[in-house]
Motif scaffolding. Sequence first.
Motif, PDB file in Angstrom:
ATOM      1  N   GLY A   1     -55.943 -92.700 -37.089  1.00  0.00           N
ATOM      2  CA  GLY A   1     -57.235 -92.032 -36.950  1.00  0.00           C
ATOM      3  C   GLY A   1     -58.071 -92.610 -35.835  1.00  0.00           C
ATOM      4  N   SER A   2     -58.029 -93.928 -35.663  1.00  0.00           N
ATOM      5  CA  SER A   2     -58.774 -94.554 -34.573  1.00  0.00           C
ATOM      6  C   SER A   2     -58.238 -94.127 -33.214  1.00  0.00           C
TER       7      SER A   2
ATOM      8  N   ARG B   1     -52.688 -95.013 -41.438  1.00  0.00           N
ATOM      9  CA  ARG B   1     -53.519 -93.833 -41.270  1.00  0.00           C
ATOM     10  C   ARG B   1     -54.840 -94.185 -40.575  1.00  0.00           C
ATOM     11  N   LEU B   2     -55.410 -95.342 -40.917  1.00  0.00           N
ATOM     12  CA  LEU B   2     -56.636 -95.762 -40.239  1.00  0.00           C
ATOM     13  C   LEU B   2     -56.387 -96.032 -38.762  1.00  0.00           C
TER      14      LEU B   2
ATOM     15  N   TRP C   1     -59.295 -90.520 -32.625  1.00  0.00           N
ATOM     16  CA  TRP C   1     -60.722 -90.465 -32.302  1.00  0.00           C
ATOM     17  C   TRP C   1     -60.960 -90.863 -30.849  1.00  0.00           C
TER      18      TRP C   1
ATOM     19  N   LEU D   1     -64.195 -85.681 -44.747  1.00  0.00           N
ATOM     20  CA  LEU D   1     -65.222 -86.353 -43.959  1.00  0.00           C
ATOM     21  C   LEU D   1     -65.557 -85.551 -42.705  1.00  0.00           C
ATOM     22  N   CYS D   2     -64.530 -85.049 -42.029  1.00  0.00           N
ATOM     23  CA  CYS D   2     -64.747 -84.205 -40.849  1.00  0.00           C
ATOM     24  C   CYS D   2     -65.481 -82.929 -41.229  1.00  0.00           C
TER      25      CYS D   2
ATOM     26  N   PRO E   1     -65.758 -87.472 -37.132  1.00  0.00           N
ATOM     27  CA  PRO E   1     -64.480 -88.192 -37.246  1.00  0.00           C
ATOM     28  C   PRO E   1     -63.306 -87.217 -37.290  1.00  0.00           C
TER      29      PRO E   1
ATOM     30  N   ILE F   1     -58.046 -86.801 -40.123  1.00  0.00           N
ATOM     31  CA  ILE F   1     -57.073 -87.636 -40.820  1.00  0.00           C
ATOM     32  C   ILE F   1     -57.741 -88.518 -41.869  1.00  0.00           C
ATOM     33  N   TYR F   2     -59.041 -88.741 -41.739  1.00  0.00           N
ATOM     34  CA  TYR F   2     -59.771 -89.559 -42.707  1.00  0.00           C
ATOM     35  C   TYR F   2     -60.119 -88.729 -43.945  1.00  0.00           C
ATOM     36  N   CYS F   3     -59.840 -89.289 -45.116  1.00  0.00           N
ATOM     37  CA  CYS F   3     -60.232 -88.696 -46.411  1.00  0.00           C
ATOM     38  C   CYS F   3     -59.716 -87.277 -46.572  1.00  0.00           C
TER      39      CYS F   3
END
Length: 339
Positions: A7-8, A3-4, A11, A62-63, A53, A56-58
């Motif tokens: 997400g990168s 997932r990280l 982004w 977070l977004c 961001p 997909i994060y948190c």
Amino acid sequence: LDRLRLGSVTWYEDIVDALCNVSGEDSEGASIADWVMHIVSVPWKLAYAVLVPPPIYCGGWLCFMFALVHIAILTAFIIDFAELFGCVCGIEDSITAITFVALGTSMPDLFASITAAVQDETADASIINVTGSNSVNVFLGIGLPWTFAAVYWTIVGPTDEWKALYGEFLRRYPNGVFVVKAGHLSFSVGVFSLAACIALTFICIRRWKFGGELGGPFGWKITSFLLLVLLWLLYVGLSIWNTAVEADFATQVLAICVGLCIVENALMVLGMCFYVLWAWSARRRASRCSDGGVDDDAIEDLPQPSRPGNVVPCGPRDPTPGLPDPLALPPDYCFEMPP
């Protein structure tokens, strides 16, 4: 980790799209207007693509939090610049608030309502977006700051600055209190409520007449557009008038009646102008068709070629060819394996 990593990548793609994507899908076929809008909006798109961001994060929280922070900062800048513009031009804060600040903070709602009206099957999303935005502005945008201010002044108490500004309330509230003077708020809210009732009544009439709040015949669509725009101009004009002129209650009621008459007459005149233009355009298309021209709005029916009876169309494989003759082999040819 997946997932990280995803997400990168997302982004990075958002940042590249903010820089290179001109017209949404195909940048090669972008027009001059698309390029102008892209150049103007590149700083904003790049800033939000870098600083916000992906969801997909948190789980998207977070977004959401970063987007709220950016909206708050952008709103603060809009308010400060509007107040500075009003100070330079000699315009009162109440007038800049209902014109420049209101337009600047309502543009996202406008584009969201347009997108919802075009893409959704019903008008629920576009209308609920307006009512939901107003409820958030009233209950949260005003309620939370006023609650925090009331708690603050209850704890701090009357200061020298508070006594200088609100000395007439010191005898009634010796321990200090949060004070907001109404000014011309009652008249402005009354005009807004009247315009909102007219707009909602017209929407109900559209549902009863056509079965929906949006769409319908061309004339009714133009009438709806003109009425809503004129109601907004009525609210802004009467609010500015009441701010510039100190009038009593009877004069305010008379001004509202005169404003409604102006809206009615302007609606009739503009509606007749649109009707004349539409009739002229329709007559021009009809004259072009009668003169042997081609109507751009009509679909040309091409004549079908006539066929004689009992004639079956044939192609290159008709009649069906038979099987090819077998290949003649020499008599001494043998498929047996050699010893």
